[in-house]
Design a protein around this motif. Structure first.
Motif, short mmCIF file in Angstrom:
data_model
loop_
_atom_site.label_atom_id
_atom_site.label_comp_id
_atom_site.label_asym_id
_atom_site.label_seq_id
_atom_site.Cartn_x
_atom_site.Cartn_y
_atom_site.Cartn_z
N VAL A 48 0.83 -1.20 0.00
CA VAL A 48 0.00 0.00 0.00
C VAL A 48 0.87 1.25 0.00
N LEU A 49 1.88 1.29 0.87
CA LEU A 49 2.78 2.45 0.92
C LEU A 49 3.53 2.62 -0.40
N TRP A 50 3.96 1.50 -0.97
CA TRP A 50 4.65 1.52 -2.26
C TRP A 50 3.73 2.06 -3.35
N THR A 51 2.47 1.60 -3.35
CA THR A 51 1.50 2.07 -4.33
C THR A 51 1.26 3.57 -4.21
N LEU A 52 1.13 4.06 -2.99
CA LEU A 52 0.92 5.50 -2.79
C LEU A 52 2.11 6.30 -3.28
N ALA A 53 3.32 5.81 -3.01
CA ALA A 53 4.52 6.52 -3.44
C ALA A 53 4.63 6.56 -4.97
N VAL A 54 4.38 5.42 -5.62
CA VAL A 54 4.46 5.36 -7.08
C VAL A 54 3.35 6.20 -7.70
N ALA A 55 2.14 6.14 -7.13
CA ALA A 55 1.03 6.93 -7.65
C ALA A 55 1.35 8.43 -7.59
N ARG A 56 1.98 8.86 -6.50
CA ARG A 56 2.35 10.27 -6.39
C ARG A 56 3.40 10.64 -7.42
N ASP A 57 4.37 9.74 -7.65
CA ASP A 57 5.38 10.01 -8.66
C ASP A 57 4.77 10.13 -10.05
N LEU A 58 3.86 9.21 -10.39
CA LEU A 58 3.22 9.24 -11.71
C LEU A 58 2.31 10.45 -11.86
N LEU A 59 1.63 10.83 -10.78
CA LEU A 59 0.79 12.02 -10.83
C LEU A 59 1.63 13.27 -11.04
N GLN A 60 2.77 13.32 -10.37
CA GLN A 60 3.68 14.46 -10.55
C GLN A 60 4.21 14.51 -11.98
N LEU A 61 4.53 13.34 -12.54
CA LEU A 61 4.98 13.28 -13.93
C LEU A 61 3.88 13.74 -14.88
N TYR A 62 2.63 13.32 -14.60
CA TYR A 62 1.50 13.75 -15.43
C TYR A 62 1.34 15.26 -15.40
N LYS A 63 1.46 15.87 -14.22
CA LYS A 63 1.33 17.31 -14.10
C LYS A 63 2.43 18.04 -14.87
N GLN A 64 3.65 17.50 -14.79
CA GLN A 64 4.76 18.13 -15.52
C GLN A 64 4.56 18.01 -17.02
N MET A 65 4.06 16.87 -17.49
CA MET A 65 3.79 16.72 -18.92
C MET A 65 2.65 17.62 -19.36
N TYR A 66 1.60 17.71 -18.55
CA TYR A 66 0.43 18.50 -18.93
C TYR A 66 0.74 19.99 -18.95
N ALA A 67 1.81 20.40 -18.28
CA ALA A 67 2.16 21.81 -18.23
C ALA A 67 2.81 22.29 -19.53
N THR A 68 3.19 21.36 -20.41
CA THR A 68 3.82 21.73 -21.67
C THR A 68 2.92 21.34 -22.84
N LEU A 69 3.09 22.04 -23.97
CA LEU A 69 2.27 21.75 -25.14
C LEU A 69 2.58 20.36 -25.69
N ALA A 70 3.86 20.02 -25.75
CA ALA A 70 4.23 18.69 -26.25
C ALA A 70 3.68 17.60 -25.33
N GLY A 71 3.72 17.85 -24.02
CA GLY A 71 3.18 16.88 -23.07
C GLY A 71 1.70 16.67 -23.26
N LYS A 72 0.96 17.75 -23.48
CA LYS A 72 -0.48 17.63 -23.74
C LYS A 72 -0.74 16.77 -24.98
N GLY A 73 0.09 16.96 -26.01
CA GLY A 73 -0.08 16.16 -27.23
C GLY A 73 0.18 14.69 -26.98
N VAL A 74 1.22 14.37 -26.20
CA VAL A 74 1.51 12.97 -25.88
C VAL A 74 0.37 12.34 -25.08
N ILE A 75 -0.14 13.08 -24.09
CA ILE A 75 -1.25 12.57 -23.28
C ILE A 75 -2.48 12.32 -24.13
N LEU A 76 -2.77 13.24 -25.06
CA LEU A 76 -3.94 13.08 -25.94
C LEU A 76 -3.79 11.85 -26.82
#
Length: 273
Positions: free
Chosen positions: A59-87
């Motif tokens: 559970v602790l491992w899942t929470l840590a990884v989920a936070r890392d992936l969420l942070q990565l998603y936010k960093q990608m979404y903050a850029t135009l190229a990242g938005k394109g990759v997510i889309l």
């Protein structure tokens, strides 16, 4: 008020822990609990206590990884190229979900899934575990290939050279031990993806059978009808596919049997009766 005096090792451990940020503490907590689980298993074997420690570590491992992936998603979404990759990724996942759902509908009925859009739409939601497992496998493969390069970048490249390679990283990190932390994050996410991908293989076959049964029940209940312009046996449901063909559905116990046949239209006398 003076702070209590701790023995030197505990004081150093407390100072080390207080220097960590939230993300580092989440990974550190998971590692500590996992180490305790391994030690307890060596001493007493597998029992309810050790299994509880393993669950807490996961559970602790899942929470840590989920936070890392969420942070990565936010960093990608903050850029135009990242938005394109997510889309593009969302579009691929949606297309894959609809395709898998269509295969299930075809396997159940034997006809084109376009004849049953409602069932296809509902089943596409149930394909999320399949797609999630696939994503975990792909991420593990990509991360394991990238870990040597990432480790060399963070541990072997001079900071001045990093500004030339990736100008976005020109801002100095505020966390303690940033290089070790980044490598640990990537390794942690990679092993977590492998863990989820491996665990999913133990349940994926049972889940596929559940999807097939659910699809058959849904189509029988909501996509076929008790009355039809074609002649159908008593206790049978049917749906008209085109002017000449009909799909009949019959419940035999808990199993739903679908049969494709030609439509023999009822006469006016049969309709009135």
């Amino acid at each position: 008020m003076t702070s209590p005096e701790y023995p030197s090792p505990l004081r150093r451990l407390a100072d080390f822990y207080l220097r960590l940020n939230l993300m580092q503490r989440m990974h550190f907590n998971a590692i500590v609990v996992f180490i305790v689980f391994v030690a307890a298993r060596v001493v007493s074997g597998l029992n309810e206590v050790t299994l509880s420690l393993l669950r807490v570590a996961v559970v602790l491992w899942t929470l840590a990884v989920a936070r890392d992936l969420l942070q990565l998603y936010k960093q990608m979404y903050a850029t135009l190229a990242g938005k394109g990759v997510i889309l593009v990724l969302f579009s691929l996942c949606t297309t894959l979900a609809i395709s898998i759902a269509g295969q299930v509908v075809n396997d159940v009925t034997g006809v084109e899934p376009s004849k049953f859009p409602n069932a296809t739409a509902i089943l596409s939601i149930f394909t999320i575990p399949f797609i999630f497992s696939l994503i975990m496998g792909v991420l593990f493969f990509v991360i394991m290939l990238a870990v040597p390069l990432i480790g060399f970048y963070y541990l072997g490249v001079d900071d001045s050279l990093k500004k030339v390679i990736l100008p976005v990283n020109a801002k100095a990190p505020t966390m303690a031990w940033p290089k070790v932390t980044r490598v640990t994050q990537f390794v942690s996410v990679g092993f977590y993806c492998a863990f989820i991908y491996g665990m999913s293989h133990h349940i994926i076959n049972g889940y596929a059978s559940f999807m097939t049964r659910f699809g058959a029940d849904f189509i029988y209940t909501f996509e076929t009808y008790a009355k039809s312009p074609c002649v159908i046996p008593a206790g049978t449901r049917a749906v008209l596919l085109d002017d000449d063909h009909i799909l009949q559905a019959k419940a035999v116990g808990e199993e739903k049997i679908f049969t494709l046949g030609r439509c023999h239209y009822r006469t006016d006398t049969e309709k009135k009766s």
